[in-house]
Structures are given as structure tokens and as C-alpha cells.
Design a protein around this motif. Structure first.
Motif, PDB file in Angstrom:
ATOM      1  N   GLN A  51      10.988   0.182  14.058  1.00 58.94           N
ATOM      2  CA  GLN A  51       9.618   0.449  13.606  1.00 58.94           C
ATOM      3  C   GLN A  51       8.996  -0.833  13.067  1.00 58.94           C
ATOM      4  OE1 GLN A  51       9.134   4.239  11.607  1.00 58.94           O
ATOM      5  NE2 GLN A  51       7.841   3.282  10.048  1.00 58.94           N
ATOM      6  N   ARG A  53       7.500  -3.764  11.081  1.00 61.05           N
ATOM      7  CA  ARG A  53       7.895  -4.281   9.761  1.00 61.05           C
ATOM      8  C   ARG A  53       6.634  -4.724   9.020  1.00 61.05           C
ATOM      9  NH1 ARG A  53       9.796  -9.080   7.210  1.00 61.05           N
ATOM     10  NH2 ARG A  53      11.794  -8.796   6.122  1.00 61.05           N
ATOM     11  N   LEU A  54       6.339  -4.084   7.873  1.00 59.81           N
ATOM     12  CA  LEU A  54       5.083  -4.299   7.170  1.00 59.81           C
ATOM     13  C   LEU A  54       5.271  -5.024   5.840  1.00 59.81           C
ATOM     14  CD1 LEU A  54       3.462  -0.776   7.672  1.00 59.81           C
ATOM     15  CD2 LEU A  54       3.241  -2.804   9.136  1.00 59.81           C
ATOM     16  N   GLY A  58       0.443  -3.318   4.175  1.00 58.37           N
ATOM     17  CA  GLY A  58       0.531  -2.594   5.425  1.00 58.37           C
ATOM     18  C   GLY A  58       0.264  -3.407   6.669  1.00 58.37           C
ATOM     19  N   PRO A 220       4.995  -0.972   1.024  1.00 61.88           N
ATOM     20  CA  PRO A 220       3.788  -0.921   1.849  1.00 61.88           C
ATOM     21  C   PRO A 220       2.787   0.146   1.413  1.00 61.88           C
ATOM     22  CG  PRO A 220       5.732  -1.148   3.222  1.00 61.88           C
ATOM     23  CD  PRO A 220       6.213  -0.831   1.842  1.00 61.88           C
ATOM     24  N   PRO A 222      -1.000   0.685   2.896  1.00 65.10           N
ATOM     25  CA  PRO A 222      -2.123   0.231   3.732  1.00 65.10           C
ATOM     26  C   PRO A 222      -3.497   0.484   3.132  1.00 65.10           C
ATOM     27  CG  PRO A 222      -0.500   1.439   5.032  1.00 65.10           C
ATOM     28  CD  PRO A 222      -0.155   1.663   3.594  1.00 65.10           C
ATOM     29  N   VAL A 236       5.549   4.555  -1.414  1.00 66.09           N
ATOM     30  CA  VAL A 236       5.239   4.071  -0.072  1.00 66.09           C
ATOM     31  C   VAL A 236       4.210   5.009   0.557  1.00 66.09           C
ATOM     32  CG1 VAL A 236       6.201   3.484   2.184  1.00 66.09           C
ATOM     33  CG2 VAL A 236       7.554   3.113   0.112  1.00 66.09           C
ATOM     34  N   GLY A 238       1.814   6.182   3.997  1.00 66.63           N
ATOM     35  CA  GLY A 238       1.718   6.159   5.451  1.00 66.63           C
ATOM     36  C   GLY A 238       0.684   7.143   5.953  1.00 66.63           C
ATOM     37  N   SER A 261      10.625   2.504   8.003  1.00 65.90           N
ATOM     38  CA  SER A 261      11.055   1.288   8.674  1.00 65.90           C
ATOM     39  C   SER A 261      12.133   0.588   7.854  1.00 65.90           C
ATOM     40  CB  SER A 261       9.877   0.332   8.871  1.00 65.90           C
ATOM     41  OG  SER A 261      10.330  -0.901   9.406  1.00 65.90           O
ATOM     42  N   SER A 265      15.048  -4.939   6.627  1.00 67.70           N
ATOM     43  CA  SER A 265      14.580  -4.705   5.263  1.00 67.70           C
ATOM     44  C   SER A 265      15.464  -5.375   4.221  1.00 67.70           C
ATOM     45  CB  SER A 265      14.481  -3.202   4.981  1.00 67.70           C
ATOM     46  OG  SER A 265      15.730  -2.566   5.130  1.00 67.70           O
ATOM     47  N   ARG A 291      10.179  -1.072   4.843  1.00 68.55           N
ATOM     48  CA  ARG A 291       9.118  -1.837   5.485  1.00 68.55           C
ATOM     49  C   ARG A 291       8.046  -0.993   6.158  1.00 68.55           C
ATOM     50  NH1 ARG A 291       8.054  -7.206   4.504  1.00 68.55           N
ATOM     51  NH2 ARG A 291       9.927  -8.119   3.565  1.00 68.55           N
ATOM     52  N   GLY A 292       7.842   0.208   5.659  1.00 68.02           N
ATOM     53  CA  GLY A 292       6.737   1.002   6.168  1.00 68.02           C
ATOM     54  C   GLY A 292       7.083   2.463   6.329  1.00 68.02           C
TER      55      GLY A 292
END
Length: 301
Positions: A51, A53-54, A58, A220, A222, A236, A238, A261, A265, A291-292
Motif C-alpha cells: 500500500q 507509503r504516506l 497523507g 498520516p 490527509p 490515523v 483514511g 500500510s 514502516s 504509513r496510511g
């Protein structure tokens, strides 16, 4: 924060984790419930090494120059908090808060009660909530605060590769009685702040525990510009590809999968440029944040 590791005995002492801050006492609390015949929102976790990587806001993020990373093999996970948010302007705690982990003052200050933690593996049910009990609406975002992680990582010492298991308590504060990693037993019987960890090698009678210092960990979010999370939080965030709509009149389960993700990491600064984590060579752990989050849903057959 960078902490230099000098021996295998301090293998994970420098892991930096994000803290989970306590939420307002007025927050809605929904306990996990056993399977029922009524239509429910079913929440599960997935760990994805491929997946995207953020970073903290984000955006896609590569491993920094001079660093290396590995994607851990996750065994189990637990969360402290779960919320559905209608849109990017919804502030933390103002959406549909569906879960807040049981807490206790047994250790003094308020803390997550690890003895009551719901710990699951990939694809196992973490929450099952009757859909009729969720406020009707259209939800665009998911927020989940992780409390406990258990995973395997490879390490190298004196040219030999080993594998060990790390138990990491990343909640804001956790009361722990006794916990185990394989045959290794860790009696704690006290509160432990975010970053308490325990590690055991898979094939050797070696274990160690410690408290990681506060440090920078990727969390993350966003929608940080419109709906920020508190500094040091591990919430986190999403977005659903298509909004999740709840009417309260559903006739079948709706299964939500939280894909996390774990794409490199576990990240460290290299000394020996071979892509192998070698703490005895002075290689420095620089990040261990997930990471997300990509949430998705489907109506059960």
C-alpha cells in the motif's frame, strides 16, 4: 528524535511511537459485542506491505536518503478509538464515535485497561455494532487510534540474521498486568505510558523490555489542514473511495476493512549500506509509524 543503538540488548529501545491522548469524558463508548443475527457494522484490519507509503499529511513518501526500511510481519493489533466522520471539516470527536477502549485507574492515573483489550489478527472481527445503533448519515472518513501492535522484524548481528517479536503499547497510557511473547513472560502490574515495549527472539532464550522516549512517528492525516489531530496523537485518518451511507434500515451486515500500510514502516539510518537493520553497528531507528489507512466496505452476501 534519534537514539543510537549500540548493542543487540538495546535492539528496540529507541523506537519512537506516537502517543494516544485521552479523549473527553463525554465521548460515546461502544463496547465490542458478540455476533448477533441483526445487521451489523463489522470492522476488520488488513496489513498491506504494498500500500502507498504516506507522510503525516497523507502525501506519498519515500524512504529518506541514507535510510533503509523493512515492512514488518504483523501478528495482531488493537485499537483504542474508532470514529466515522461525515466530511473533511468534521473535527475529531464530532463524528460517530463507535468505540473507546475500556479504561481503569487501577494503576493510579486513567489508562487503557490492557486486560480488556480486543486484540485481533488480520481479517478477524474487531468490532460488531448493530447498524440500527449508528446515527444515520453519509460518512466519508474513518479515524482509528491504535493501542497495541505485535509483529515480527528481522535483525542482523555479527553477520547472522535473527527474527524476533515486538509487543508495542502505543496508547496514551496503558495499565498492564502480565503479558507474554511466546514463552517469555513480562509481569508489569502498573501503568505504562506510550512507547512501552517488550521484545523476544524467536529461537533463543532472550527477552528484554523498556520504555521508548517520545519521538517523531508518522501518523498520516490527509485532512490535517481542516481537521487536525492533537500533537502527539496516534489517530490515523483514511478516506472511503465512496461514502459509507448508513440508514438504520439495512438488512445485511456491512463489513468495513481498515487497510493499514506497513510499507517499510520500520525505518532506520544505515551505517552499513546493505538494507539490513544492524543495531550493533550503530544503526539508528528513525521511524516506526504506520504509513496510511485506506478504509473500504462491502455488504455481506
Amino acid at each position: 528524535m534519534k537514539v543510537y543503538l549500540v548493542s543487540i540488548l538495546l535492539i528496540l529501545g529507541a523506537l519512537g511511537f506516537a502517543s494516544c491522548e485521552d479523549n473527553d469524558d463525554t465521548i460515546d463508548l461502544y463496547e465490542p459485542v458478540p455476533s448477533t443475527s441483526e445487521p451489523s457494522l463489522v470492522v476488520k484490519f488488513k496489513f498491506d506491505k504494498d500500500q502507498v507509503r504516506l507522510n503525516n499529511i497523507g502525501q506519498p513518501s519515500a524512504v529518506a536518503s541514507g535510510n533503509a526500511g523493512v515492512s514488518p510481519d504483523f501478528n495482531a493489533i488493537s485499537a483504542h478509538y474508532f470514529e466515522l466522520a461525515p466530511n473533511a471539516m468534521t473535527q475529531l470527536g464530532q463524528g460517530a464515535v463507535l468505540y473507546h477502549a475500556p479504561e481503569t485507574t487501577m494503576g493510579g492515573s486513567n489508562a487503557i485497561d490492557f486486560s480488556q483489550a480486543k486484540i485481533v489478527g488480520e481479517g478477524e472481527t474487531f468490532l460488531r455494532i448493530p447498524l440500527k445503533d449508528i446515527a444515520a448519515g453519509s460518512y466519508e472518513w474513518v479515524r482509528v487510534s491504535l493501542a497495541y501492535q505485535n509483529y515480527n522484524i528481522p535483525v542482523r548481528a555479527s553477520g547472522v540474521d535473527y527474527e524476533g517479536t515486538l509487543a508495542s503499547f502505543v496508547g496514551y497510557n496503558t495499565y498492564i498486568g502480565t503479558h507474554e511473547i511466546g514463552n517469555s513472560i513480562f509481569p508489569v502490574n502498573a501503568n505504562r505510558l506510550q512507547g512501552y515495549w517488550a521484545f523476544a527472539l524467536a529461537d533463543y532464550p532472550y527477552s528484554v523490555e523498556g520504555q521508548a522516549p517520545a519521538g517523531a512517528t508518522t501518523v498520516p492525516n490527509p485532512i490535517a489542514s481542516t481537521s487536525p489531530i492533537p500533537a502527539g496523537s496516534c489517530v490515523v485518518t483514511g478516506r472511503f473511495a465512496n461514502n459509507l451511507t448508513i440508514t438504520g434500515n439495512e438488512t445485511k451486515d456491512v463489513v468495513v476493512t481498515l487497510s493499514l500500510s506497513v510499507n517499510k514502516s520500520f525505518e532506520w539510518q544505515e551505517v552499513v549500506f546493505d538494507g539490513k537493520y544492524e543495531p550493533a553497528q550503530g544503526e539508528t531507528v528513525v521511524d516506526m509509524g504506520l504509513r496510511g489507512l485506506i478504509p473500504s466496505y462491502q455488504v455481506a452476501e
